[in-house]
Design an enzyme around this catalytic site. Structure first.
Site, PDB file in Angstrom:
ATOM      1  N   TYR A 150       0.843  -1.206   0.000  1.00  0.00           N
ATOM      2  CA  TYR A 150       0.000   0.000   0.000  1.00  0.00           C
ATOM      3  C   TYR A 150       0.880   1.259   0.000  1.00  0.00           C
ATOM      4  O   TYR A 150       0.558   2.258  -0.641  1.00  0.00           O
ATOM      5  CB  TYR A 150      -0.953  -0.006   1.200  1.00  0.00           C
ATOM      6  N   ARG A 157       1.476   7.054  -6.548  1.00  0.00           N
ATOM      7  CA  ARG A 157       0.324   7.944  -6.813  1.00  0.00           C
ATOM      8  C   ARG A 157       0.712   9.395  -6.586  1.00  0.00           C
ATOM      9  O   ARG A 157       0.463  10.264  -7.425  1.00  0.00           O
ATOM     10  CB  ARG A 157      -0.853   7.543  -5.916  1.00  0.00           C
ATOM     11  N   TYR A 211      -1.756  12.988   7.049  1.00  0.00           N
ATOM     12  CA  TYR A 211      -1.451  11.949   8.028  1.00  0.00           C
ATOM     13  C   TYR A 211      -0.003  12.073   8.498  1.00  0.00           C
ATOM     14  O   TYR A 211       0.882  12.383   7.699  1.00  0.00           O
ATOM     15  CB  TYR A 211      -1.609  10.549   7.392  1.00  0.00           C
ATOM     16  N   ARG A 224     -11.906  13.301   1.773  1.00  0.00           N
ATOM     17  CA  ARG A 224     -12.892  12.428   2.419  1.00  0.00           C
ATOM     18  C   ARG A 224     -14.172  12.319   1.604  1.00  0.00           C
ATOM     19  O   ARG A 224     -14.857  11.302   1.660  1.00  0.00           O
ATOM     20  CB  ARG A 224     -13.196  12.930   3.822  1.00  0.00           C
ATOM     21  N   GLU A 331     -14.504  -1.226   5.810  1.00  0.00           N
ATOM     22  CA  GLU A 331     -14.458   0.096   5.201  1.00  0.00           C
ATOM     23  C   GLU A 331     -15.725   0.237   4.369  1.00  0.00           C
ATOM     24  O   GLU A 331     -16.150  -0.713   3.723  1.00  0.00           O
ATOM     25  CB  GLU A 331     -13.197   0.208   4.323  1.00  0.00           C
TER      26      GLU A 331
HETATM   27  C1  3EB Z   1      -8.286   5.804   5.652  1.00  0.00           C
HETATM   28  O1  3EB Z   1      -9.211   6.537   6.020  1.00  0.00           O
HETATM   29  C2  3EB Z   1      -8.657   4.417   5.223  1.00  0.00           C
HETATM   30  O2  3EB Z   1      -5.468   5.506  -0.210  1.00  0.00           O
HETATM   31  O3  3EB Z   1      -7.021   6.127  -1.613  1.00  0.00           O
HETATM   32  C3  3EB Z   1      -9.631   5.091   2.474  1.00  0.00           C
HETATM   33  C4  3EB Z   1      -9.943   5.689   1.268  1.00  0.00           C
HETATM   34  C5  3EB Z   1      -8.338   4.665   2.710  1.00  0.00           C
HETATM   35  C6  3EB Z   1      -8.971   5.879   0.284  1.00  0.00           C
HETATM   36  C7  3EB Z   1      -6.656   5.714  -0.495  1.00  0.00           C
HETATM   37  C8  3EB Z   1      -7.366   4.851   1.725  1.00  0.00           C
HETATM   38  C9  3EB Z   1      -7.678   5.465   0.529  1.00  0.00           C
HETATM   39  O4  3EB Z   1      -7.106   6.164   5.641  1.00  0.00           O
HETATM   40  C10 3EB Z   1      -7.970   3.994   3.983  1.00  0.00           C
END
Ligand code: 3EB
Length: 344
Positions: A150, A157, A211, A224, A331
């Site tokens: 990942y 990306r 993050y 989001r 998820e």
């Molecule tokens: C999170 O909230 C959960 O890497 O495109 C959710 C939606 C998550 C998209 C991405 C990762 C991605 O971090 C993981």
């Protein structure tokens, strides 16, 4: 069926329902099945089809996610990207096997190639605004070349979007990134538009593009949620949402609590979306949801919680997929489409 006149439509249907309906205005399709070779029977006649290898956990062995646009669309190909477009928006998909012998780990090379071709397509066809991207990576939690796959995906990306002159914080698309079965290639599909959407963050969560570094030195590039305004309708694309508050995973090992925390996060996004689009009145019960389940044995608990929150009649599909953090068991992504009064 979820639609409003003059805008996007979304349906989750069985293969039989898809074949008999023969809609005139399909923009693109994603099929979900336990093996990459599934869905060979689909009559696509120029319609882009993203074949996603994630087992379906409910009655049907296969589900079709059908995006329609309410107007005439035109198909095309740009490099590895199959697309279909209207004057306003474009659906595209790319299937990228992992090459060996490159400078980077194979998944990183595949992601560089896939995103490179996606950006080239958007540039060539003049749809500058990515709205929503779905990413399916085989072995998402596996480690290779000293790092998690990942994270390899995130690094590539971020690199391609930045090199293409695109934003990597703030004005970035909604997204999902899930595991696919290990025999699958990388598959990415997306929606893009000529006008920018509104970008929505969750006040309960640190933005993913901010993050802390403990989750990887290259941050995940996604919002989001995004909100698309079209004449007569509003579409809300909610990213894959999990039991994360702040930046931490909560309720490790507790599927019931993770499910409820995820719903609380989605409700927080609905509140933000309704603030950004007064009158839209997005509600949990008006969403179409795709639920990703790490352990199939958790399905009964998840279904009990979701039936209560969404109502028995909701448009929900359940897929087995690994989630991008090892400690997350569920998820949920969602889409909401609301009619928009002319004055709103
Ligand atoms: C999170 O909230 C959960 O890497 O495109 C959710 C939606 C998550 C998209 C991405 C990762 C991605 O971090 C993981």
């Amino acid at each position: 069926m979820m639609h409003a006149s003059g805008g996007l439509h979304l349906d989750y249907v069985s293969p039989a329902e898809y074949q008999t309906a023969r809609w005139a205005d399909v923009l693109g399709v994603a099929t979900f099945h336990g093996t990459p070779a599934g869905t060979s029977g689909i009559d696509c006649s120029g319609i882009p089809v993203a074949r996603i290898s994630t087992p379906v956990l409910t009655d049907e062995a296969q589900v079709y996610e059908v995006w329609r646009c309410g107007e005439t669309a035109e198909s095309g190909q740009h490099g590895g990207v199959s697309y279909r477009r209207t004057p306003h928006m474009l659906f595209g998909c790319i299937t990228q096997p992992e090459p060996h012998g490159g400078r980077h780990p194979p998944l990183q090379e595949a992601t560089l190639a896939a995103y490179g071709q996606i950006c080239a397509t958007l540039e060539a066809q003049s749809y500058p605004h990515l709205l929503r991207v779905w990413n399916y990576l085989p072995g998402i939690n596996r480690h290779s070349h000293g790092t998690e796959r990942y994270r390899q995906f995130n690094s590539a990306r971020l690199h391609v979007l930045r090199e293409s002159g695109r934003p990597v914080t703030g004005s970035v698309p909604a997204a999902s990134a899930l595991g696919a079965t290990s025999d699958s290639p990388l598959v990415v599909y997306f929606l893009a538009a000529r006008t920018a959407p509104t970008f929505v963050e969750n006040p309960r969560q640190v933005s993913a593009y901010h993050y802390p570094r403990q989750y990887g030195t290259h941050r995940p590039v996604f919002s989001r949620a995004t909100l698309l305004r079209q004449p007569g309708s509003l579409t809300l694309f909610i990213s894959g949402t999990a039991s994360i508050v702040g930046h931490r995973s909560l309720h490790v090992g507790d599927i019931g609590a993770q499910t409820l925390e995820t719903l609380t996060n989605i409700e927080a996004l609905l509140t933000e979306a309704n603030r950004a689009a007064p009158g839209a009145d997005f509600t949990l019960r008006s969403l179409a949801c795709k639920v990703y389940v790490r352990r199939p044995a958790d399905l009964p608990i998840i279904q009990a919680r979701l039936n209560e929150a969404l109502g028995e009649g909701a448009q929900v599909i359940y897929l087995q997929a690994d989630i991008c953090r090892q400690d997350l068991l569920i998820e949920i992504e969602a889409a909401g489409i609301r009619p928009l009064a002319a004055a709103a």
